[in-house]
Write a protein that holds these residues in place. Structure first.
Motif, PDB file in Angstrom:
ATOM      1  N   ALA A   9       0.822  -1.212   0.000  1.00  0.00           N
ATOM      2  CA  ALA A   9       0.000   0.000   0.000  1.00  0.00           C
ATOM      3  C   ALA A   9       0.853   1.258   0.000  1.00  0.00           C
ATOM      4  CB  ALA A   9      -0.934  -0.002   1.215  1.00  0.00           C
ATOM      5  N   LEU A  10       1.901   1.253   0.831  1.00  0.00           N
ATOM      6  CA  LEU A  10       2.779   2.418   0.889  1.00  0.00           C
ATOM      7  C   LEU A  10       3.499   2.629  -0.431  1.00  0.00           C
ATOM      8  CD1 LEU A  10       4.317   1.988   4.453  1.00  0.00           C
ATOM      9  CD2 LEU A  10       2.655   3.700   3.719  1.00  0.00           C
ATOM     10  N   ALA A  11       3.892   1.548  -1.093  1.00  0.00           N
ATOM     11  CA  ALA A  11       4.575   1.664  -2.376  1.00  0.00           C
ATOM     12  C   ALA A  11       3.661   2.265  -3.431  1.00  0.00           C
ATOM     13  CB  ALA A  11       5.069   0.286  -2.835  1.00  0.00           C
ATOM     14  N   PHE A  12       2.350   1.882  -3.402  1.00  0.00           N
ATOM     15  CA  PHE A  12       1.391   2.420  -4.359  1.00  0.00           C
ATOM     16  C   PHE A  12       1.216   3.914  -4.174  1.00  0.00           C
ATOM     17  CE2 PHE A  12      -2.094   2.508  -7.197  1.00  0.00           C
ATOM     18  CZ  PHE A  12      -2.998   3.394  -6.660  1.00  0.00           C
ATOM     19  N   VAL A  13       1.099   4.362  -2.912  1.00  0.00           N
ATOM     20  CA  VAL A  13       0.960   5.796  -2.631  1.00  0.00           C
ATOM     21  C   VAL A  13       2.176   6.561  -3.109  1.00  0.00           C
ATOM     22  CG1 VAL A  13       0.785   7.531  -0.819  1.00  0.00           C
ATOM     23  CG2 VAL A  13      -0.615   5.460  -0.713  1.00  0.00           C
ATOM     24  N   ALA A  14       3.360   6.030  -2.852  1.00  0.00           N
ATOM     25  CA  ALA A  14       4.587   6.699  -3.272  1.00  0.00           C
ATOM     26  C   ALA A  14       4.664   6.804  -4.785  1.00  0.00           C
ATOM     27  CB  ALA A  14       5.811   5.941  -2.736  1.00  0.00           C
ATOM     28  N   ALA A  15       4.282   5.729  -5.483  1.00  0.00           N
ATOM     29  CA  ALA A  15       4.312   5.733  -6.942  1.00  0.00           C
ATOM     30  C   ALA A  15       3.335   6.751  -7.498  1.00  0.00           C
ATOM     31  CB  ALA A  15       3.975   4.336  -7.480  1.00  0.00           C
ATOM     32  N   SER A  16       2.143   6.850  -6.876  1.00  0.00           N
ATOM     33  CA  SER A  16       1.146   7.814  -7.342  1.00  0.00           C
ATOM     34  C   SER A  16       1.648   9.229  -7.175  1.00  0.00           C
ATOM     35  CB  SER A  16      -0.163   7.632  -6.562  1.00  0.00           C
ATOM     36  OG  SER A  16      -0.686   6.347  -6.793  1.00  0.00           O
ATOM     37  N   ALA A  17       2.286   9.536  -6.048  1.00  0.00           N
ATOM     38  CA  ALA A  17       2.813  10.879  -5.797  1.00  0.00           C
ATOM     39  C   ALA A  17       3.888  11.227  -6.805  1.00  0.00           C
ATOM     40  CB  ALA A  17       3.371  10.967  -4.370  1.00  0.00           C
ATOM     41  N   THR A  18       4.755  10.234  -7.162  1.00  0.00           N
ATOM     42  CA  THR A  18       5.812  10.474  -8.134  1.00  0.00           C
ATOM     43  C   THR A  18       5.231  10.780  -9.499  1.00  0.00           C
ATOM     44  OG1 THR A  18       7.299   8.991  -6.954  1.00  0.00           O
ATOM     45  CG2 THR A  18       7.845   9.467  -9.251  1.00  0.00           C
ATOM     46  N   LEU A  19       4.163  10.081  -9.876  1.00  0.00           N
ATOM     47  CA  LEU A  19       3.521  10.309 -11.165  1.00  0.00           C
ATOM     48  C   LEU A  19       3.024  11.730 -11.287  1.00  0.00           C
ATOM     49  CD1 LEU A  19       2.388   9.279 -13.849  1.00  0.00           C
ATOM     50  CD2 LEU A  19       0.350   8.528 -12.606  1.00  0.00           C
ATOM     51  N   VAL A  20       2.385  12.250 -10.258  1.00  0.00           N
ATOM     52  CA  VAL A  20       1.858  13.615 -10.298  1.00  0.00           C
ATOM     53  C   VAL A  20       2.976  14.622 -10.331  1.00  0.00           C
ATOM     54  CG1 VAL A  20       0.552  15.338  -9.011  1.00  0.00           C
ATOM     55  CG2 VAL A  20      -0.311  13.005  -9.221  1.00  0.00           C
ATOM     56  N   ALA A  21       4.025  14.412  -9.535  1.00  0.00           N
ATOM     57  CA  ALA A  21       5.096  15.393  -9.436  1.00  0.00           C
ATOM     58  C   ALA A  21       5.937  15.444 -10.694  1.00  0.00           C
ATOM     59  CB  ALA A  21       5.992  15.067  -8.225  1.00  0.00           C
ATOM     60  N   VAL A  43      -3.465  13.405  -4.271  1.00  0.00           N
ATOM     61  CA  VAL A  43      -2.232  13.474  -3.488  1.00  0.00           C
ATOM     62  C   VAL A  43      -1.914  14.907  -3.079  1.00  0.00           C
ATOM     63  CG1 VAL A  43      -1.236  11.398  -4.494  1.00  0.00           C
ATOM     64  CG2 VAL A  43      -0.871  13.591  -5.607  1.00  0.00           C
ATOM     65  N   GLY A  44      -2.815  15.846  -3.361  1.00  0.00           N
ATOM     66  CA  GLY A  44      -2.612  17.229  -2.941  1.00  0.00           C
ATOM     67  C   GLY A  44      -1.627  18.002  -3.774  1.00  0.00           C
ATOM     68  N   GLY A  45      -1.252  17.468  -4.958  1.00  0.00           N
ATOM     69  CA  GLY A  45      -0.310  18.168  -5.815  1.00  0.00           C
ATOM     70  C   GLY A  45      -0.985  19.258  -6.617  1.00  0.00           C
ATOM     71  N   ILE A  46      -0.177  20.106  -7.251  1.00  0.00           N
ATOM     72  CA  ILE A  46      -0.710  21.147  -8.111  1.00  0.00           C
ATOM     73  C   ILE A  46      -1.385  20.494  -9.304  1.00  0.00           C
ATOM     74  CG2 ILE A  46      -0.114  23.111  -9.591  1.00  0.00           C
ATOM     75  CD1 ILE A  46       2.252  23.633  -7.704  1.00  0.00           C
ATOM     76  N   GLY A  47      -2.568  20.964  -9.669  1.00  0.00           N
ATOM     77  CA  GLY A  47      -3.273  20.471 -10.841  1.00  0.00           C
ATOM     78  C   GLY A  47      -3.417  21.560 -11.879  1.00  0.00           C
ATOM     79  N   ASN A 220       6.146  26.565  -9.480  1.00  0.00           N
ATOM     80  CA  ASN A 220       6.868  26.179  -8.253  1.00  0.00           C
ATOM     81  C   ASN A 220       7.758  24.970  -8.479  1.00  0.00           C
ATOM     82  OD1 ASN A 220       5.444  28.231  -7.035  1.00  0.00           O
ATOM     83  ND2 ASN A 220       4.046  26.904  -5.918  1.00  0.00           N
ATOM     84  N   GLY A 221       8.363  24.874  -9.667  1.00  0.00           N
ATOM     85  CA  GLY A 221       9.270  23.775  -9.967  1.00  0.00           C
ATOM     86  C   GLY A 221       8.603  22.541 -10.529  1.00  0.00           C
ATOM     87  N   GLN A 222       7.289  22.522 -10.604  1.00  0.00           N
ATOM     88  CA  GLN A 222       6.545  21.391 -11.172  1.00  0.00           C
ATOM     89  C   GLN A 222       6.176  21.736 -12.604  1.00  0.00           C
ATOM     90  OE1 GLN A 222       3.526  19.860  -8.552  1.00  0.00           O
ATOM     91  NE2 GLN A 222       2.377  18.910 -10.213  1.00  0.00           N
ATOM     92  N   GLU A 223       6.485  20.846 -13.550  1.00  0.00           N
ATOM     93  CA  GLU A 223       6.319  21.158 -14.966  1.00  0.00           C
ATOM     94  C   GLU A 223       5.070  20.513 -15.567  1.00  0.00           C
ATOM     95  OE1 GLU A 223       9.850  20.138 -17.074  1.00  0.00           O
ATOM     96  OE2 GLU A 223      11.034  21.745 -16.167  1.00  0.00           O
ATOM     97  N   ILE A 234      -5.615  26.355 -12.559  1.00  0.00           N
ATOM     98  CA  ILE A 234      -4.562  25.876 -11.658  1.00  0.00           C
ATOM     99  C   ILE A 234      -5.198  25.616 -10.305  1.00  0.00           C
ATOM    100  CG2 ILE A 234      -2.299  26.312 -10.640  1.00  0.00           C
ATOM    101  CD1 ILE A 234      -1.799  28.428 -12.741  1.00  0.00           C
ATOM    102  N   LEU A 235      -4.988  24.411  -9.775  1.00  0.00           N
ATOM    103  CA  LEU A 235      -5.555  24.018  -8.489  1.00  0.00           C
ATOM    104  C   LEU A 235      -4.446  23.721  -7.484  1.00  0.00           C
ATOM    105  CD1 LEU A 235      -8.230  21.472  -9.801  1.00  0.00           C
ATOM    106  CD2 LEU A 235      -8.550  23.909  -9.336  1.00  0.00           C
ATOM    107  N   ASN A 236      -4.784  23.875  -6.210  1.00  0.00           N
ATOM    108  CA  ASN A 236      -3.931  23.427  -5.096  1.00  0.00           C
ATOM    109  C   ASN A 236      -2.638  24.224  -4.936  1.00  0.00           C
ATOM    110  OD1 ASN A 236      -5.837  21.359  -4.665  1.00  0.00           O
ATOM    111  ND2 ASN A 236      -4.746  19.985  -6.059  1.00  0.00           N
ATOM    112  N   LEU A 237      -2.628  25.496  -5.323  1.00  0.00           N
ATOM    113  CA  LEU A 237      -1.443  26.312  -5.040  1.00  0.00           C
ATOM    114  C   LEU A 237      -1.398  26.631  -3.549  1.00  0.00           C
ATOM    115  CD1 LEU A 237      -1.173  28.960  -7.894  1.00  0.00           C
ATOM    116  CD2 LEU A 237       0.246  26.947  -7.532  1.00  0.00           C
ATOM    117  N   PRO A 238      -0.199  26.650  -2.955  1.00  0.00           N
ATOM    118  CA  PRO A 238      -0.092  26.977  -1.532  1.00  0.00           C
ATOM    119  C   PRO A 238      -0.246  28.468  -1.277  1.00  0.00           C
ATOM    120  CG  PRO A 238       2.089  26.670  -2.472  1.00  0.00           C
ATOM    121  CD  PRO A 238       1.105  26.314  -3.561  1.00  0.00           C
ATOM    122  N   MET A 239      -0.594  28.825  -0.075  1.00  0.00           N
ATOM    123  CA  MET A 239      -0.629  30.235   0.322  1.00  0.00           C
ATOM    124  C   MET A 239       0.791  30.803   0.273  1.00  0.00           C
ATOM    125  SD  MET A 239      -3.833  31.013   0.955  1.00  0.00           S
ATOM    126  CE  MET A 239      -4.311  29.843  -0.332  1.00  0.00           C
TER     127      MET A 239
END
Length: 272
Positions: A9-21, A43-47, A220-223, A234-239
């Motif tokens: 389960a942890l590996a799946f979450v990590a892989a998903s986060a890498t895909l978005v980033a 995963v809370g990443g920028i969309g 913010n470094g995400q392409e 653009i979604l999920n930008l930080p304050m």
């Protein structure tokens, strides 16, 4: 839960986060708008997602009636640009269902000099002070009230001009190279306006496609690779402070050379 299942389960979450980033592009290979919001939000990443135009303006026309200059002091000139607008009502509110920042003053003209942050014009005239003996690009286009460009040739005008040493205007030939003019996001966003931001730009002398030139958006470094000339959200930008950089790239991902091919902005988000 068994240890093996937990690791899986942890590996799946990590892989998903890498895909978005690492690969959160909004490529369009089948002519449809692709929605990547669900993956980005999970995963809370920028969309960054393409949007449909809220309202079209067939027949809307923007023309430059005149560009004049007068000397100011010893080394500057006041340049005045006057426009003619047809089949488009300045200051009217645009009907839309996009939940993003909207101008209470209504529809307007985006005045972009040398790819600096635009000025919103609610009257068809504007003056700006520039140095004598200087060259400039002026990109102008009609804008909906929530700042999305009307992306047609008739609703826009690009001119290159020189202000001479004696404060005369000389129009220069358009080099004909593909160029990118940054529009949104811009400035400061507060409260509800921070949830969804408009990403919008104007492309001239070329087009975008899945197998051709694209716009690389570095947020913010995400392409993100954008292969459609449409508005984006653009979604999920930080304050706080955020950096948005737009660059024209070719089919191989290499930066396009020339004037007005890469622009960077700082924007700020605050809760209130």
């Amino acid at each position: 839960m068994k240890m093996t299942n937990l690791k899986t389960a942890l590996a799946f979450v990590a892989a998903s986060a890498t895909l978005v980033a690492c690969n959160p592009t909004t490529k369009n290979t089948d002519g449809e708008l692709r929605d990547t919001t669900a993956l980005a939000d999970s995963v809370g990443g920028i969309g960054v997602n393409p949007l449909a135009h809220s309202k079209e303006f067939p027949g809307a026309t923007l023309e430059i009636a005149s560009i004049t200059a007068e000397k100011v002091g010893t080394d500057s000139a006041k340049v005045t640009v006057k426009y003619n607008v047809s089949n488009f009502e300045l200051t009217a509110q645009t009907e839309h269902d996009h939940h993003m920042a909207n101008s209470h003053d209504g529809q307007h003209i985006h005045f972009i000099l040398d790819n600096a942050p635009y000025e919103a014009l609610y009257k068809p005239e504007y003056s700006v002070t520039v140095p004598l003996n200087s060259e400039h690009y002026l990109m102008s286009f009609l804008s909906r009230s929530y700042h999305e460009a009307i992306k047609t040739k008739d609703a826009s005008k690009l001119v290159k001009f020189k202000v001479t040493a004696d404060a005369k205007i000389e129009e220069l030939p358009d080099p004909g190279q593909m160029a990118l003019f940054y529009s949104r996001p811009k400035g400061e966003y507060k409260g509800e306006d921070t949830k969804t931001l408009l990403l919008d730009f104007f492309v001239v002398n070329g087009s975008l496609s899945a197998n051709g030139n694209k716009v690389k958006a570095d947020i913010n470094g995400q392409e993100f690779l954008l292969d459609q000339w449409v508005p984006y959200e653009i979604l999920n930008l930080p304050m706080g402070e955020n950096t948005v950089k737009l660059t024209l790239v070719d089919k191989d991902g290499n930066a396009v050379t020339g004037d007005n091919v890469s622009v960077e902005r700082k924007i700020t988000l605050s809760a209130e």
